[in-house]
Design an enzyme around this catalytic site. Structure first.
Site, PDB file in Angstrom:
ATOM      1  N   CYS C  88       0.837  -1.202   0.000  1.00 30.37           N
ATOM      2  CA  CYS C  88       0.000   0.000   0.000  1.00 30.37           C
ATOM      3  C   CYS C  88       0.876   1.258   0.000  1.00 30.37           C
ATOM      4  O   CYS C  88       1.508   1.557  -0.986  1.00 30.37           O
ATOM      5  CB  CYS C  88      -0.972  -0.054   1.188  1.00 30.37           C
ATOM      6  SG  CYS C  88      -2.322   1.127   1.054  1.00 30.37           S
ATOM      7  N   HIS C 197      -3.486  -5.792   1.241  1.00 25.38           N
ATOM      8  CA  HIS C 197      -2.760  -5.974   2.501  1.00 25.38           C
ATOM      9  C   HIS C 197      -2.690  -7.430   2.942  1.00 25.38           C
ATOM     10  O   HIS C 197      -3.510  -7.858   3.763  1.00 25.38           O
ATOM     11  CB  HIS C 197      -3.444  -5.174   3.603  1.00 25.38           C
ATOM     12  CG  HIS C 197      -3.251  -3.698   3.491  1.00 25.38           C
ATOM     13  ND1 HIS C 197      -2.320  -3.008   4.226  1.00 25.38           N
ATOM     14  CD2 HIS C 197      -3.874  -2.774   2.724  1.00 25.38           C
ATOM     15  CE1 HIS C 197      -2.378  -1.719   3.921  1.00 25.38           C
ATOM     16  NE2 HIS C 197      -3.313  -1.550   3.001  1.00 25.38           N
ATOM     17  N   GLU C 199      -0.775  -8.690   5.047  1.00 25.56           N
ATOM     18  CA  GLU C 199      -0.485  -8.786   6.491  1.00 25.56           C
ATOM     19  C   GLU C 199      -1.749  -8.767   7.328  1.00 25.56           C
ATOM     20  O   GLU C 199      -1.721  -9.077   8.510  1.00 25.56           O
ATOM     21  CB  GLU C 199       0.486  -7.669   6.914  1.00 25.56           C
ATOM     22  CG  GLU C 199      -0.132  -6.308   7.196  1.00 25.56           C
ATOM     23  CD  GLU C 199      -0.464  -5.501   5.942  1.00 25.56           C
ATOM     24  OE1 GLU C 199      -0.576  -6.098   4.844  1.00 25.56           O
ATOM     25  OE2 GLU C 199      -0.639  -4.279   6.052  1.00 25.56           O
TER      26      GLU C 199
END
Ligand SMILES: Nc1ncnc2c1ncn2[C@@H]1O[C@H](COP(=O)(O)OP(=O)(O)O)[C@@H](O)[C@H]1O
Ligand SMILES: [Mg+2]
Lengths: 82, 757, 226, 82
Positions: C88, C197, C199
């Site tokens: 991002c 994302h 994560e």
């Protein structure tokens, strides 16, 4: 004291969704004959002292790296009366 | 430009000077009280401080006498570590963890400038939580707007949503829930409430007090500008002898990046043990922070106002004292720790300045250019403001409103008509999917969001090891509160309590934001008094103490007040978030069980509102015993892992609840109206203390036994279908109502994008 | 696998740095905090530039972060083959530093958007995607306001031709990215930029899936093999 | 064909965090003596035909409502050569 404006515009080939949105809205709200709108940014810098050659060179460098992203944007520098 | 500063010496030698106290919002008797306290006229700086600190917003002068009940009726609980009166209350959630949470309003600024008003609303409540020593971990945004199709709503809503997202997302706080309600009563006065939750270890709790003579007072964060000083500009224009001050901004602009730095910097100085007391700067800025810190501590403080870092050099001392510039904090630091404190600020690029020190003189003394411009007992500014017993009386129209029961309204009497009604309600702005709004909010950041919108409550993991966490929901049905403010406040509490329990959490504590019209109107004051009494009584009965909150008065257009809107936030604890109960249908063949009792209660309902534009009658009856029993069933079922989904029933009744459960995961169900029951009432009544759960065949016995044990009526009403199956309602007058999920989804999802997209 | 040291840079305004560190940990590595103002990578084996709003994203996303002291050794190491993943805001920073071509612009619908996004892994020849199967579909969160990937046609053609499109949006193009591009790699495959994302999809409890874990296990696997 | 630029600037008394960030970055990157930076927006409109009185009036109205937020921003309209 000098006042310098750096104009930053999206390159013509890059899509400008904000400009498009504004174009549509202007038309709907009664401004006839809008053929296109592009949105840009300006940075108005107040500088102590005069904008000499060397500072102008630094400014060009930073306008082309920091203030604009050369991949998508063009810039122009103009001095205005403070 | 020359200007003369009004000093304490001037005030003593020129007692006859006329002061613009009325323009600053002070009544003659209030002004006289200031003179009595000081035994002279106030200086203009003192007048500025008193006027803002004694304002309704800061002093709660109209509400104080009522709010006392929250303290007087506090239920027996050892969960409360810090009670009402501090920046935010703190609750013990076990294992040495503490949680602080609070909701505040930013209604008026958000009407003037929706983006910045809402953004700074988030900023303000986050600093409140931070000032308790907690790390902010989530936000929520209860919102109220005028009619969905009104042009001004089109101006206000997108700006408010963008502002909440713009600030909260940039701060890195997940948005885990909120409300969006449309009603014409909010047309000229939308409500923008903001809630923040923070977590900390018990030993990290900090309070706003200036202890230890000789300790330093540090102002850090953004530089001070001319924001939010509205009223005091009368003083500025008086004290300028020639030329005027520079123009003052009409709205405050937030800088979420600065606030993010402020959060990290503050937590670092707190954890390094460098802070004796701390306070955020919100309403009334330095006036509030210094007078509160001083009166809660050693009692005295000496401040050199020239040391405040300024963004705008034309500010007068009065304006500096009152400025509400955002993103600032004030800390009390021991002299031997100041270097370490300033070093951490520098590491985070946060400006900091020592502006004064703690004294034991019992006076707050402020100097400017070497002269004393304020010399007051700080308590008289911070705590001894006026208290009003405003007159209140049950409005003349209340009886008539309650007598206008919805019984005469035409009800659907066929499966086809019920089908149309369900689809119409699903698509109505208040019940339609809020995804257009909530997809503009980051709900993942920090990595601890276990449940977020559209679930019944936001669930946040607090401890990664043990899985301990909290659940929060905010609710209020303003129509119910209009019909009966006492019951309406209790219903708001009951709904939030039920939502929290539906996720499997044990409800623990309450915050509130009381949004009302003008306290000078006896009708409104009665609504307020009733709502507070109702909420306090119900909190006592449910055993959930009020830990803090906020009052917002003067929410009206002309002399028409908004619906009374006591927004109630309930926080619950989950011992292990892995056990939380989500809301959606999941497994083919699970049984659908309705919990609670349904009565013919449609006054103030979403059906009456959408289909008949009707508001009258008495709201659904409150049964706190039944709420408590239901909550016990829901939390025990989660703890024992015997239900697969749970959803509380509220706006729109059973029909809407089933639609939401089906759309959540795209799994339908077949549900029958119990034999002998009225199909319309079964599907659309908004009776309280109800929920729907799903359970596997094997666990059904356990769930029914659990419900029986707590005296909660439980009825098997249907079964979950396979993925993608229709939602089918059977036994509806002359037939079945078949609702394909695609059609329901289209109805639910299209409304807000069509209005605002 | 433990002992693999993966640096996570924190800039002022970084937000998903804790999450990136958690993902490294869940995958079995050791996260190492790197600070923007320090021109030192502390001898890490790989670096994640996390999401957020570095410097408030004022001016342009990633524009100011590019000049932070930590970026100097990072650019040199990346050019030398150090695995670097920009997520991002990290992707935006990698484009601003020209470690990756192109740029990320305002979403075409002009709103910030947070959604669970379906992606197809297009290339498994990078340091960060070797754990996946080519063509594998995954769902991970996406959240951005300026995530539209743009580059000129020649660059796009080159990225496609060289197999450097790492992931592509499926079902919905959430931000107007050219050719549905969600992530790209440099020519060597050690530097990857990704708008979604991963994560936030490493734990059952907090993510929509655990599909994101593969990015972090890829790097650990690669390091073990190297 | 007319080309009109609408410049939108934050009012001087309003906080400009973006300008502040740029100011800091320019200084760090070697441009000396920057006393202040304000960031603004420009809309470049391509109009069919001339910008007559009535269209200019409409444009003023929209510049003060749609293109700028009068609570926090000022605007200026200038015609440039297309
Ligand atoms: N402004 C908002 N911000 C975030 N979430 C919201 C907002 N408005 C509604 N929601 C979420 O949408 C879901 C449905 O809202 P609502 O119908 O009011 O819930 P309930 O009736 O269970 O209280 C909830 O998860 C709620 O938190
Ligand atoms: Mg609910």
């Amino acid at each position: 004291m000098a006042r310098v404006v750096v104009d930053v515009m999206l390159k013509p080939e890059i899509l400008d969704p904000q400009g498009k949105a504004v174009e549509g809205a202007l038309g709907r709200l009664g401004l006839a004959g809008v053929a296109g709108v592009r949105q840009g940014k300006t940075f108005t810098l107040e500088l102590d002292g005069e904008l000499d050659e060397s500072r102008l060179a630094t400014l060009h460098e930073l306008a082309g790296s920091l203030l604009s992203n050369p991949v998508i944007e063009d810039y122009a520098i103009r001095e205005v009366t403070a | 430009m020359t200007r003369h500063t009004d000093t304490v010496t001037d005030a003593s030698t020129t007692p006859e000077v006329e002061q613009p106290y009325a323009e600053l919002g002070l009544k003659p008797d209030e002004y006289q009280r200031i003179r009595d306290i000081l035994e002279r006229r106030p200086t203009s700086a003192e007048l500025a401080m008193y006027s803002v600190m004694w304002s309704e917003h800061c002093s709660y002068k109209s509400s104080k006498v009522h709010l006392r009940q929250f303290g007087d009726k506090t239920p027996d609980t050892d969960a409360l570590l810090v009670g009402i009166g501090e920046n935010a209350g703190v609750v013990d959630i076990g294992d040495g963890w503490a949680v602080t949470f609070k909701v505040e309003s930013h209604n008026h600024p958000s009407y003037v400038e929706p983006y910045q008003g809402a953004a700074t609303g988030i900023g303000g409540i986050v600093r409140d939580i931070l000032s308790m020593g907690a790390r902010p971990v989530a936000v929520m945004d209860p919102l109220r707007f005028g009619a969905a199709d009104h042009p001004d709503t089109h101006r206000v809503l997108p700006g408010v949503v963008a502002g909440i997202g713009g600030y909260g997302n940039c701060l890195g706080l997940p948005n885990v829930g909120g409300e969006i309600v449309f009603d014409p009563s909010y047309q000229g006065n939308p409500l923008v409430n903001a809630l923040c939750v923070g977590t900390m270890r018990h030993e990290d709790i900090h309070l706003a007090s200036a202890k230890g003579v000789g300790n330093l007072v540090v102002l850090y964060g953004a530089k001070t500008g001319g924001d939010g000083i509205g009223g005091v500009s009368v003083l500025a224009s008086e004290t300028f002898e020639d030329g005027g001050p520079a123009k003052r901004p009409a709205v405050q602009v937030g800088d979420p990046f600065m606030e993010k730095l402020l959060i990290e910097c503050t937590l670092e100085v707190l954890h390094a043990g460098l802070v004796e007391g701390i306070q955020d700067l919100g309403g009334a800025g330095i006036s509030c922070a210094t007078s509160e810190l001083a009166s809660n501590g050693e009692g005295g403080m000496h401040v050199v106002l020239d040391r405040v870092p300024l963004r705008d050099r034309t500010l007068t001392p009065e304006e500096i004292l009152m400025s509400e510039s955002q993103e600032r904090m004030c800390a009390v630091v021991r002299p031997d720790r100041i270097d370490a404190f300033l070093a951490i600020c520098a590491r985070w690029d946060v400006d900091a300045a020592v502006i004064g020190e703690v004294t034991d003189t019992g006076r707050l003394v402020i100097e400017w250019h070497g002269e004393t411009i304020v010399d007051v007992p700080p308590r008289t500014v911070a705590h001894d403001g006026p208290v009003y017993e405003r007159p209140y009386a049950r409005p003349a129209w209340q009886d008539e409103l309650q007598a206008d029961a919805p019984e005469h309204l035409a009800r659907p009497t066929s499966a086809g008509a019920v089908r149309d009604t369900v689809l119409r309600l699903v698509a109505s702005p208040n019940l339609a999917s809020k995804t257009w709004v909530t997809s503009q909010y980051d709900r993942y950041v920090l990595g601890n969001t276990v449940l977020a919108q559209p679930e019944d409550a936001g669930v946040i993991r607090v401890d990664e090891e043990s899985g301990r966490g909290v659940a929060i929901s905010t609710d209020c049905n303003g129509r119910f509160a209009k019909l009966d403010p006492y019951a309406g406040a209790q219903l708001a509490l009951a709904e939030a309590y039920r939502n929290v329990a539906a996720t499997g959490a044990r409800p623990l504590a309450v915050t509130n934001c009381l949004n009302f019209g003008s306290p000078e109107d006896p009708d409104v004051m009665w609504q307020f008094a009733e709502a507070v009494r109702g909420l306090a009584d119900a909190c006592l009965e449910l055993g959930t103490p009020v830990t803090g909150g906020n009052v917002s008065f003067y929410n009206q257009t002309g002399d028409v007040a908004i619906h009374p809107t006591p927004v109630v936030g309930v926080l619950g604890v989950v011992d292990d978030v892995a056990r939380r109960t989500p809301m959606g249908f999941r497994h083919d063949g699970d049984l659908v069980v309705a919990l609670g009792e349904t009565r013919d209660e449609l006054a103030g309902s979403e059906w009456a509102h959408v289909v008949h534009d009707h508001l009258g009658g008495l709201p659904p009856s409150v049964d706190l015993g039944a709420e408590r029993a239901l909550a016990e069933v829901l939390t025990a079922a989660s703890r024992d892992g015997i239900v697969t989904a749970a959803h509380d029933l509220s706006d729109g009744g059973l029909a809407q609840g089933l639609v939401e459960m089906a759309l959540r995961n795209g799994v339908g169900a077949e549900v029958g109206v119990p034999p002998g029951a009225d199909p319309f009432v079964t599907l659309f009544s908004e009776s309280t203390a109800r929920a729907v759960v799903t359970v596997s065949q094997e666990r059904l016995g356990a769930v029914l036994a659990l419900a029986a044990h707590h005296g909660v009526p439980a009825t098997v009403v249907g079964a979950v279908g396979e993925a993608g199956s229709d939602l089918v309602l059977t036994g509806v007058y002359d037939g079945d109502v078949v609702l394909p999920l695609a059609q329901l989804r289209e109805a639910a999802e299209a409304t807000l994008p069509a209005l605002f997209g | 696998m433990s002992g693999m040291r993966v640096g996570v840079i924190t800039f002022p305004g970084s937000l998903d740095d804790r999450d990136a560190a958690r993902a490294v940990r869940v995958a079995g590595g050791d996260p190492v905090a790197l600070w923007h103002a320090e021109a030192d990578l502390h001898a890490v084996d790989a670096v994640v530039i996390p999401g957020g709003f570095s410097y408030g994203d004022y001016l342009r996303c990633g524009a100011i972060a590019r000049f932070a002291p930590v970026m100097e050794p990072l650019v040199a190491a990346a050019e030398g083959g150090l695995p670097v993943l920009g997520i991002c805001n990290g992707f935006q920073i990698l484009c601003e530093t020209h470690l990756l071509p192109g740029a990320l612009v305002r979403n075409d619908h002009l709103h910030f958007i947070c959604r669970d996004q379906r992606l197809r892994i297009e290339s498994t020849d990078t340091a960060w995607t070797s754990s996946y199967d080519r063509g594998q579909e995954i769902v991970v969160p996406l959240k951005n306001g300026e995530g539209g990937y743009v580059a000129d046609e020649a660059t796009l053609d080159r990225l496609e031709g060289e197999g450097r499109v790492v992931a592509r949006y499926l079902e919905v193009n959430p931000n107007g990215s050219r050719r549905d591009i969600a992530g790209i790699a440099n020519a060597r495959g050690n530097v990857v930029g990704l708008m979604p994302h991963p994560e936030h999809a490493v734990e059952e409890l907090t993510g929509p899936t655990t599909d994101g874990l593969g990015f972090f296990t890829s790097i650990l696997k690669g390091l073990v093999e190297a």
